[in-house]
Design a protein around this motif. Structure first.
Motif, PDB file in Angstrom:
ATOM      1  N   PRO A 153      23.888  67.442 -37.331  1.00 16.85           N
ATOM      2  CA  PRO A 153      24.241  68.852 -37.149  1.00 16.85           C
ATOM      3  C   PRO A 153      25.699  69.012 -36.710  1.00 16.85           C
ATOM      4  O   PRO A 153      26.209  68.231 -35.911  1.00 16.85           O
ATOM      5  CB  PRO A 153      23.287  69.327 -36.057  1.00 16.85           C
ATOM      6  N   VAL A 154      26.333  70.034 -37.246  1.00 16.60           N
ATOM      7  CA  VAL A 154      27.731  70.333 -36.958  1.00 16.60           C
ATOM      8  C   VAL A 154      27.807  71.655 -36.210  1.00 16.60           C
ATOM      9  O   VAL A 154      27.228  72.658 -36.648  1.00 16.60           O
ATOM     10  CB  VAL A 154      28.548  70.432 -38.269  1.00 16.60           C
ATOM     11  N   MET A 155      28.511  71.653 -35.088  1.00 24.17           N
ATOM     12  CA  MET A 155      28.764  72.870 -34.324  1.00 24.17           C
ATOM     13  C   MET A 155      30.196  73.315 -34.589  1.00 24.17           C
ATOM     14  O   MET A 155      31.119  72.515 -34.468  1.00 24.17           O
ATOM     15  CB  MET A 155      28.590  72.638 -32.816  1.00 24.17           C
ATOM     16  N   ALA A 156      30.364  74.563 -34.960  1.00 24.87           N
ATOM     17  CA  ALA A 156      31.699  75.118 -35.197  1.00 24.87           C
ATOM     18  C   ALA A 156      32.342  75.432 -33.859  1.00 24.87           C
ATOM     19  O   ALA A 156      31.743  76.099 -33.017  1.00 24.87           O
ATOM     20  CB  ALA A 156      31.598  76.386 -36.041  1.00 24.87           C
ATOM     21  N   LEU A 157      33.558  74.966 -33.671  1.00 27.45           N
ATOM     22  CA  LEU A 157      34.294  75.184 -32.426  1.00 27.45           C
ATOM     23  C   LEU A 157      35.717  75.593 -32.781  1.00 27.45           C
ATOM     24  O   LEU A 157      36.263  75.131 -33.777  1.00 27.45           O
ATOM     25  CB  LEU A 157      34.302  73.895 -31.597  1.00 27.45           C
ATOM     26  N   GLY A 158      36.287  76.442 -31.975  1.00 23.67           N
ATOM     27  CA  GLY A 158      37.670  76.850 -32.167  1.00 23.67           C
ATOM     28  C   GLY A 158      37.777  78.280 -32.634  1.00 23.67           C
ATOM     29  O   GLY A 158      37.629  78.558 -33.822  1.00 23.67           O
ATOM     30  N   GLY A 159      37.979  79.194 -31.707  1.00 23.20           N
ATOM     31  CA  GLY A 159      38.129  80.597 -32.050  1.00 23.20           C
ATOM     32  C   GLY A 159      36.844  81.268 -32.499  1.00 23.20           C
ATOM     33  O   GLY A 159      36.868  82.345 -33.076  1.00 23.20           O
ATOM     34  N   VAL A 160      35.718  80.645 -32.234  1.00 16.83           N
ATOM     35  CA  VAL A 160      34.417  81.139 -32.691  1.00 16.83           C
ATOM     36  C   VAL A 160      33.775  81.989 -31.603  1.00 16.83           C
ATOM     37  O   VAL A 160      33.882  81.678 -30.416  1.00 16.83           O
ATOM     38  CB  VAL A 160      33.480  79.968 -33.070  1.00 16.83           C
ATOM     39  N   SER A 161      33.100  83.050 -32.019  1.00 14.14           N
ATOM     40  CA  SER A 161      32.343  83.888 -31.091  1.00 14.14           C
ATOM     41  C   SER A 161      31.053  84.332 -31.782  1.00 14.14           C
ATOM     42  O   SER A 161      30.826  84.006 -32.952  1.00 14.14           O
ATOM     43  CB  SER A 161      33.168  85.102 -30.652  1.00 14.14           C
ATOM     44  N   ALA A 162      30.254  85.089 -31.077  1.00 16.89           N
ATOM     45  CA  ALA A 162      28.968  85.549 -31.618  1.00 16.89           C
ATOM     46  C   ALA A 162      29.127  86.332 -32.916  1.00 16.89           C
ATOM     47  O   ALA A 162      28.243  86.315 -33.770  1.00 16.89           O
ATOM     48  CB  ALA A 162      28.243  86.388 -30.572  1.00 16.89           C
ATOM     49  N   LYS A 163      30.254  87.001 -33.098  1.00 13.38           N
ATOM     50  CA  LYS A 163      30.451  87.801 -34.316  1.00 13.38           C
ATOM     51  C   LYS A 163      30.529  86.934 -35.582  1.00 13.38           C
ATOM     52  O   LYS A 163      30.387  87.437 -36.686  1.00 13.38           O
ATOM     53  CB  LYS A 163      31.698  88.665 -34.195  1.00 13.38           C
ATOM     54  N   HIS A 164      30.724  85.640 -35.435  1.00 13.26           N
ATOM     55  CA  HIS A 164      30.840  84.741 -36.579  1.00 13.26           C
ATOM     56  C   HIS A 164      29.509  84.120 -36.998  1.00 13.26           C
ATOM     57  O   HIS A 164      29.468  83.370 -37.977  1.00 13.26           O
ATOM     58  CB  HIS A 164      31.840  83.615 -36.268  1.00 13.26           C
ATOM     59  N   ARG A 165      28.438  84.409 -36.296  1.00 15.81           N
ATOM     60  CA  ARG A 165      27.148  83.759 -36.591  1.00 15.81           C
ATOM     61  C   ARG A 165      26.746  83.862 -38.053  1.00 15.81           C
ATOM     62  O   ARG A 165      26.203  82.923 -38.618  1.00 15.81           O
ATOM     63  CB  ARG A 165      26.039  84.362 -35.726  1.00 15.81           C
ATOM     64  N   GLY A 166      26.997  85.005 -38.664  1.00 12.08           N
ATOM     65  CA  GLY A 166      26.578  85.229 -40.049  1.00 12.08           C
ATOM     66  C   GLY A 166      27.222  84.293 -41.058  1.00 12.08           C
ATOM     67  O   GLY A 166      26.600  83.929 -42.046  1.00 12.08           O
ATOM     68  N   LEU A 167      28.419  83.874 -40.826  1.00 14.37           N
ATOM     69  CA  LEU A 167      29.103  83.011 -41.801  1.00 14.37           C
ATOM     70  C   LEU A 167      28.867  81.533 -41.565  1.00 14.37           C
ATOM     71  O   LEU A 167      29.097  80.714 -42.452  1.00 14.37           O
ATOM     72  CB  LEU A 167      30.603  83.298 -41.814  1.00 14.37           C
ATOM     73  N   LEU A 168      28.354  81.148 -40.407  1.00 15.04           N
ATOM     74  CA  LEU A 168      28.269  79.733 -40.044  1.00 15.04           C
ATOM     75  C   LEU A 168      27.380  78.904 -40.964  1.00 15.04           C
ATOM     76  O   LEU A 168      27.757  77.815 -41.382  1.00 15.04           O
ATOM     77  CB  LEU A 168      27.830  79.578 -38.592  1.00 15.04           C
ATOM     78  N   ARG A 169      26.192  79.367 -41.282  1.00 17.33           N
ATOM     79  CA  ARG A 169      25.283  78.582 -42.135  1.00 17.33           C
ATOM     80  C   ARG A 169      25.920  78.332 -43.505  1.00 17.33           C
ATOM     81  O   ARG A 169      25.800  77.249 -44.059  1.00 17.33           O
ATOM     82  CB  ARG A 169      23.942  79.295 -42.308  1.00 17.33           C
TER      83      ARG A 169
END
Length: 184
Positions: A153-169
């Motif tokens: 599993p990869v966790m996105a880090l760097g300038g990320v917040s809850a508003k980005h959840r939709g694009l992560l998958r």
């Protein structure tokens, strides 16, 4: 460890940083989703007693809220401090099974994490970030190219917040991690 925890990897991670106040870190930890969050405790520049005191405060919250708590350092230190795992390049030297995470910023570091048998990766920076001003961000395409290669599993880090959840998958992230995005 990878197979055992594959379905239980937290999707939201608070990453500690010395520039954030203790009060903000504790508040951010208390807001993590119960049973689905994690804390990556770094605080490398803090003195030994000060670092341990903050770790213990966060450990109390983690136990109460069923959060995973990783300690940046060695596996032995993580086991001695009662962490759920360690973050870094050291190999395990513990009897009990612990989570192991590593940071990756490029393909070479991702391959190193694969060889080390890491359970999860913090891939960064996805976007420009305050903790590394002027640093080059991966951006969505480069992040996705790296994340889709990963076997863990990869966790996105760097300038990320809850508003980005939709694009992560869509870009291959199993979740996200933040400093400012979870402490402001």
């Amino acid at each position: 460890m990878r197979a055992r925890y594959a379905k239980n990897v937290p999707s939201t991670w608070l990453v500690t940083d010395e520039r954030v106040s203790t009060a903000a870190l504790l508040k951010g930890a208390a807001r993590l989703p119960q049973g689905r969050g994690g804390i990556l405790f770094r605080h490398h520049a803090s003195g030994g007693r000060e670092r341990r005191r903050l770790f213990d405060q966060l450990a109390t919250i983690a136990r109460r809220r069923r959060l995973v708590l990783l300690l940046a350092g060695s596996a032995r230190q993580a086991a001695a401090w009662g962490a759920d795992g360690w973050h870094g390049r050291s190999v395990s030297g513990t009897v009990r099974p612990l989570w192991h995470s590593m940071a990756a910023h490029n393909a070479r570091e991702l391959q190193a994490a694969e060889r080390a048998g890491a359970d999860l990766i913090f891939l960064s920076p996805l976007f420009p970030t305050r903790s590394h001003p002027g640093g080059r961000a991966l951006g969505r395409r480069r992040f996705a190219a790296l994340a889709h290669r990963a076997s863990m599993p990869v966790m996105a880090l760097g300038g990320v917040s809850a508003k980005h959840r939709g694009l992560l998958r869509g870009i291959g992230a199993a979740g996200w991690a933040a400093i400012d995005g979870l402490t402001e």
